[in-house]
Write a protein that holds these residues in place. Structure first.
Motif, short mmCIF file in Angstrom:
data_model
loop_
_atom_site.label_atom_id
_atom_site.label_comp_id
_atom_site.label_asym_id
_atom_site.label_seq_id
_atom_site.Cartn_x
_atom_site.Cartn_y
_atom_site.Cartn_z
N ALA A 430 0.63 -1.21 -0.03
CA ALA A 430 -0.16 0.01 0.07
C ALA A 430 0.83 1.39 0.09
CB ALA A 430 -0.89 0.06 1.24
N TRP A 488 -6.69 -6.12 5.63
CA TRP A 488 -5.98 -5.09 5.26
C TRP A 488 -6.97 -3.81 4.48
CZ3 TRP A 488 -6.02 -3.57 0.02
CH2 TRP A 488 -6.61 -4.54 -0.79
N GLU A 489 -7.76 -4.19 3.78
CA GLU A 489 -8.49 -3.00 3.26
C GLU A 489 -9.33 -2.42 4.24
OE1 GLU A 489 -11.32 -2.52 -0.82
OE2 GLU A 489 -10.91 -4.51 -0.32
N CYS A 492 -7.29 0.24 5.70
CA CYS A 492 -6.81 1.41 4.87
C CYS A 492 -7.81 2.38 4.93
CB CYS A 492 -6.68 0.83 3.27
SG CYS A 492 -5.06 -0.08 2.97
N VAL A 536 -4.77 6.21 -0.91
CA VAL A 536 -4.14 4.87 -0.75
C VAL A 536 -4.12 4.16 -1.87
CG1 VAL A 536 -3.75 2.74 0.71
CG2 VAL A 536 -4.53 5.19 1.63
N ALA A 538 -3.26 0.62 -3.24
CA ALA A 538 -3.12 -0.88 -2.74
C ALA A 538 -2.98 -2.09 -3.92
CB ALA A 538 -3.83 -1.37 -1.74
N ALA A 556 2.65 -0.36 -7.01
CA ALA A 556 1.82 0.44 -5.84
C ALA A 556 1.75 1.89 -6.48
CB ALA A 556 2.64 0.40 -4.51
N LYS A 560 -1.43 4.40 -6.38
CA LYS A 560 -1.73 5.62 -5.88
C LYS A 560 -2.00 6.51 -6.61
CE LYS A 560 1.51 7.89 -5.33
NZ LYS A 560 2.39 9.47 -5.55
N VAL A 578 -9.63 4.99 -1.38
CA VAL A 578 -8.47 3.90 -1.42
C VAL A 578 -8.81 2.97 -2.86
CG1 VAL A 578 -8.35 1.51 -0.58
CG2 VAL A 578 -8.51 3.64 0.89
N VAL A 580 -7.70 -0.20 -5.07
CA VAL A 580 -6.97 -1.62 -5.07
C VAL A 580 -6.88 -1.98 -6.67
CG1 VAL A 580 -7.40 -3.90 -4.40
CG2 VAL A 580 -8.59 -2.15 -3.09
#
Length: 594
Positions: A430, A488-489, A492, A536, A538, A556, A560, A578, A580
């Motif tokens: 991340a 983890w999500e 975030c 973020v 990820a 990554a 971002k 966020v 992904v």
């Protein structure tokens, strides 16, 4: 009960205590059983019957003697933990030298015995107990408090008695891997132990998950059915299942030597010295020292397994007195060796080794330590080399840490990612960036900007799972997290939300605007700027899908940028975003080329 005592029908059994940092058996706890196939076989019934018959003190004496004789007869290594009740400590027969005479008869030095204060009766005479313990300490015995957190064992006793060992009650150990409350209780005990210079022993380890959790926490020793049950003839070396658990591959989350290409271990300090066999004489030991002036210690082995250490100055000092060489020169070298040397596995880390030496008696600083591999003697190490290595590691760590947040910088981040890839472990990378940071920094000043960066660093540390997730600071307002935690999500999104709340608190009600502020842009025009938020990006990193940290960092970075792009899209609510990335390394590389 009288027949049990008169005919010596007690059966001592022993349960090993493992030094989790040295990866070796530290010693054994002696437990007692009554005659088999009788109503007194279980210890609870045995001691209840003795108390009812008015023979409790006599039973404790018999247990003590039977355990000592059996321990010596088996030739077990390490320390012997002997259970004693507070009333037994004040027994005249324990204090009048009878136990010392028995130890001399058995060839057991007092420093191999740990008096384990059990809590099956209330301590009513604490000053008397304290005096008695000082008496035993003066003769070389060490002290342990049993079952911390259960019965009458409490913090006051720990504070007053200052034991060398503190045993954590099995209630706090069983299930610790899955229970956050138990974990934090034990963590608090560990903090106290470090302050009090005591070693913790986690009792009641019955599951592999709890064993690994206790080990990862840095607890000194472990004991329980997962390691071995109490038996008449206990194992002398770690069972294969325990070795496998200790060997389980781990990824260091905050390596002290950030710039190291590989973990530093006791093996890097190893010096090969030809050991003495345990059948050698004192004359042979002195001849070795006389032949090599640079030789300060001699390890003693039984076959391939280390059993002791002879210190040069101690031995020569003993034989400097008149007629000592004539009297003892032909005697076994075991006579004057240290029977409980510091033994560490070659895989023990430098940090673990330093902690062991810091908590150990002072003579280990001069004698050094024996290094083994799977219990077999490999060589020795000394504290001077250890201090030099630690200094080198600290200098290197200072070079690789970010000066503003003290978090690992680019080099340790890259090396940690490479270790993860090499180990074939799935993780999530991340990339965290602060939106609208430059105008904020220009308008409010670099000091306020540094406050925001430091606040974000602390906040990330609060949100991640510190035992699994690696946090690094790339530089400026860019951070990087390597997640191993499965949720983890959610973490975030928690980070994005918490950052927005902290920014509001940091700006304060006296500053203009809660959603933003007016300030000049680069053309000198007054424009409205939104408050900083987080983006973020990820990327899920599957085993074998990426080859190096460069590919992970590039993926990554793309994620971002997508997060920042979406945050600027019309209709997107403020407060951060966020994103992904679900494409693999090959797809991302092809996309960048196009």
């Amino acid at each position: 009960m009288r027949r049990v005592l008169d005919e010596g029908l007690l059966l001592p059994v022993f349960q090993p205590i493992v030094d989790l940092r040295a990866r070796a058996i530290h010693g054994y706890e002696a437990l007692i059983r009554g005659p088999r196939d009788s109503g007194l076989h279980l210890p609870d019934r045995l001691f209840a019957a003795a108390k009812a018959a008015g023979l409790a003190l006599e039973l404790e004496r018999a247990c003590r003697e039977a355990s000592l004789r059996r321990f010596a007869g088996l030739g077990l290594i390490g320390r012997l933990f002997l259970n004693v009740t507070p009333s037994c400590l004040l027994d005249p027969q324990l204090m009048n030298g009878q136990t010392q005479s028995l130890l001399r008869e058995l060839g057991l030095p007092a420093n191999r015995l740990v008096l384990e204060l059990t809590e099956n009766q209330r301590v009513t005479n604490l000053p008397g107990i304290y005096e008695a313990l000082q008496h035993y300490r003066g003769r070389g015995f060490q002290i342990a408090i049993d079952d911390l957190g259960e019965g009458f064992a409490n913090l006051r006793m720990w504070s007053d008695l200052r034991p060398e060992f503190v045993k954590i009650d099995k209630h706090f150990v069983h299930g610790i891997a899955d229970d956050r409350i138990k974990y934090h209780f034990v963590r608090a005990m560990q903090d106290l132990a470090e302050i009090c210079n005591a070693s913790l022993v986690a009792e009641g380890i019955e599951r592999r998950e709890d064993f690994e959790c206790v080990r990862d926490m840095g607890i000194a020793c472990g004991q329980g059915y997962f390691i071995a049950r109490p038996v008449l003839e206990p194992p002398r070396y770690l069972p294969p299942m325990v070795v496998q658990a200790l060997d389980r591959q781990q990824i260091s989350l905050a390596p002290a030597l950030a710039g190291a290409s590989r973990p530093q271990s006791a093996r890097t300090l190893l010096r090969v010295i030809e050991p003495l066999p345990c059948g050698a004489t004192n004359d042979q030991a002195i001849a070795r020292f006389e032949a090599d002036p640079a030789l300060y210690v001699l390890p003693v082995v039984n076959g391939v397994h280390p059993v002791g250490m002879i210190n040069r100055h101690s031995l020569i000092d003993r034989f400097a007195r008149p007629f000592r060489r004539e009297l003892y020169g032909s005697k076994s070298c075991e006579m004057f060796m240290d029977h409980a040397p510091l033994i560490v596995d070659q895989a023990a880390s430098i940090q673990e080794l330093a902690m062991m030496l810091a908590l150990a008696p002072k003579h280990y600083l001069y004698d050094g330590f024996i290094v083994t591999g799977e219990g077999r003697y490999l060589g020795v190490g000394n504290s001077q080399d250890l201090m030099a290595k630690i200094t080198e590691m600290q200098i290197s760590a200072a070079r690789y840490a970010n000066p503003l947040t003290q978090l690992p910088g680019n080099v340790p981040i890259n090396e940690h990612i490479d270790r993860m890839l090499l180990a074939g472990i799935d993780f999530v990378a991340a990339y965290i960036d602060i939106d609208n940071f430059k105008p904020f920094n220009d308008n409010f000043g670099y000091r306020r900007g540094d406050d925001v960066i430091q606040m974000l660093g602390r906040l990330i540390g609060e949100v991640v799972e510190t035992r699994q997730d690696f946090v690094g600071h790339i530089g400026g307002d860019d951070f990087f997290v390597v997640f191993q935690s499965p949720d983890w999500e959610m973490r975030c999104w928690q980070l994005v939300s918490a950052f927005t709340e902290r920014i509001d608190a940091l700006i304060g009600p006296d500053d203009p605007g809660r959603q933003g502020y007016l300030a000049e842009n680069r053309r000198g025009e007054m424009v409205f700027h939104a408050l900083p938020t987080l983006s973020v990006g990820a990327v899920r990193i599957k085993s074998g899908s990426f080859e190096s940290h460069r590919e992970v960092a590039a993926a990554a970075s793309v994620a971002k940028k997508q997060a920042k792009k979406r945050a600027r899209e019309p209709g997107t609510p403020g407060g951060g975003n966020v994103f992904v990335e679900r494409r693999g390394a090959a797809e991302l590389a092809a996309n960048q080329l196009n």
